[in-house]
Design a protein around this motif. Structure first.
Motif, PDB file in Angstrom:
ATOM      1  N   VAL A  41       0.846  -1.190   0.000  1.00 12.65           N
ATOM      2  CA  VAL A  41       0.000   0.000   0.000  1.00 12.65           C
ATOM      3  C   VAL A  41       0.885   1.245   0.000  1.00 12.65           C
ATOM      4  N   ALA A  42       0.638   2.146  -0.940  1.00 12.40           N
ATOM      5  CA  ALA A  42       1.327   3.439  -0.981  1.00 12.40           C
ATOM      6  C   ALA A  42       0.407   4.513  -0.425  1.00 12.40           C
ATOM      7  N   VAL A  43       0.927   5.340   0.477  1.00 16.17           N
ATOM      8  CA  VAL A  43       0.221   6.532   0.954  1.00 16.17           C
ATOM      9  C   VAL A  43       1.065   7.729   0.527  1.00 16.17           C
ATOM     10  N   ASP A  44       0.696   8.297  -0.597  1.00 16.62           N
ATOM     11  CA  ASP A  44       1.458   9.341  -1.267  1.00 16.62           C
ATOM     12  C   ASP A  44       0.830  10.698  -0.974  1.00 16.62           C
ATOM     13  N   THR A  52       1.800  10.500   6.900  1.00 16.10           N
ATOM     14  CA  THR A  52       2.327   9.633   7.953  1.00 16.10           C
ATOM     15  C   THR A  52       1.263   9.330   8.991  1.00 16.10           C
ATOM     16  N   THR A  53       0.508  10.349   9.386  1.00 18.41           N
ATOM     17  CA  THR A  53      -0.558  10.139  10.357  1.00 18.41           C
ATOM     18  C   THR A  53      -1.591   9.158   9.826  1.00 18.41           C
ATOM     19  N   LEU A  54      -2.004   9.343   8.586  1.00 14.99           N
ATOM     20  CA  LEU A  54      -2.999   8.449   8.000  1.00 14.99           C
ATOM     21  C   LEU A  54      -2.452   7.029   7.899  1.00 14.99           C
ATOM     22  N   ALA A  55      -1.212   6.884   7.473  1.00 13.82           N
ATOM     23  CA  ALA A  55      -0.612   5.561   7.343  1.00 13.82           C
ATOM     24  C   ALA A  55      -0.513   4.875   8.703  1.00 13.82           C
ATOM     25  N   ASP A  56      -0.118   5.630   9.725  1.00 14.45           N
ATOM     26  CA  ASP A  56      -0.018   5.059  11.074  1.00 14.45           C
ATOM     27  C   ASP A  56      -1.389   4.622  11.591  1.00 14.45           C
ATOM     28  N   GLU A  57      -2.404   5.451  11.348  1.00 16.77           N
ATOM     29  CA  GLU A  57      -3.746   5.111  11.812  1.00 16.77           C
ATOM     30  C   GLU A  57      -4.285   3.879  11.092  1.00 16.77           C
ATOM     31  N   LEU A  58      -4.045   3.794   9.790  1.00 17.33           N
ATOM     32  CA  LEU A  58      -4.483   2.629   9.038  1.00 17.33           C
ATOM     33  C   LEU A  58      -3.773   1.371   9.525  1.00 17.33           C
ATOM     34  N   VAL A 167      -2.984   5.196  -2.469  1.00 19.67           N
ATOM     35  CA  VAL A 167      -3.731   6.269  -1.807  1.00 19.67           C
ATOM     36  C   VAL A 167      -2.967   7.568  -1.994  1.00 19.67           C
ATOM     37  N   PHE A 168      -3.670   8.604  -2.399  1.00 19.14           N
ATOM     38  CA  PHE A 168      -3.051   9.920  -2.540  1.00 19.14           C
ATOM     39  C   PHE A 168      -3.737  10.892  -1.595  1.00 19.14           C
TER      40      PHE A 168
END
Length: 242
Positions: A41-44, A52-58, A167-168
């Motif tokens: 999963v990419a969080v770009d 970073t916050t969204l990636a950590d929460e996910l 994810v962008f």
């Protein structure tokens, strides 16, 4: 756009129901991926967009659902400082072209967790605080693991086919500047931060958008101007999912 405006929370409910809905949506998107290897999963998104916050929460949510999660950031795959700034400290082209070691990112992390990999990976090759190369131990991932990588420029042509879910995170440019000033106020003056953003980071994002069109290639675009009330768009994949 997905979802309707949520009403106020009931007792025991999160005070940010809209964000909880987004995280649940992303977790379901991860769960919809059916591959015989870890889901990548990419969080770009731009700097200070909230990646970073969204990636950590996910990652946290997926772990509560029993998934094994590998968290990584593209900033652990930087080139040494001398190479990153060889075009100048404020060069937008240098930011886009010379910052990240995508070859190593693919070789030690993305490809080992991909369809032809052996699931033995490393999460970093560089320590930016000391400007030194790293060689951490090799770790083995279970086949149903989820890799979540956050960072800038993840949907560029060199990497676009390495992700099962893209994810962008989108935020208005001026908001990213204000967030960066608040985040770095203890180590940098407002003038220094604004100069880096307006001369290096934001022009590099414009170059990225012109060459890679990341929002068009994302499966989910998150509009994160108000992190408590994000708005998201879901794009259909070639196989019809999402």
């Amino acid at each position: 756009m997905d979802g309707s405006q949520a009403s106020g929370p009931t007792p025991g409910q999160s005070i940010y129901p809209r964000r909880d809905q987004l995280l649940a949506h992303l977790a379901e998107a991860v769960g919809s991926v059916t591959v015989p290897h870890p889901t990548r999963v990419a969080v770009d998104g731009p700097p200070a967009a909230g990646k970073t916050t969204l990636a950590d929460e996910l990652a946290s949510l997926l772990r509560t659902r029993g998934r094994s999660v590998i968290r990584a950031t593209v900033d652990d795959f930087l080139f040494p400082r001398a190479r990153r700034y060889r075009r100048g400290e404020y060069s937008a082209e240098g930011c886009y072209l010379d910052t990240h070691d995508h070859g190593s990112l693919k070789r030690v992390l993305l490809d080992p967790l991909g369809p032809d990999g052996d699931r033995r990976f490393q999460q970093a090759v560089y320590d930016h605080t000391t400007d030194t190369v790293l060689s951490p131990p090799v770790t083995a991932a279970p086949p149903d693991a989820v890799l979540i990588v956050d960072g800038v420029f993840l949907l560029r042509p060199e990497l676009i086919d390495r992700w099962e879910l893209r994810v962008f995170v989108s935020t208005a440019p001026d908001r990213t500047v204000d967030r960066a000033v608040a985040r770095e106020r203890r180590v940098s003056s407002r003038a220094d931060v604004e100069r880096r953003w307006r001369e290096r980071y934001l022009p590099a994002q414009r170059l990225y958008f012109a060459t890679a069109r990341p929002a068009e290639r994302a499966h989910v675009v998150v509009h994160n101007d108000d992190p408590a009330r994000p708005i998201w768009e879901t794009r259909a994949r070639a196989d019809g999912r999402l």
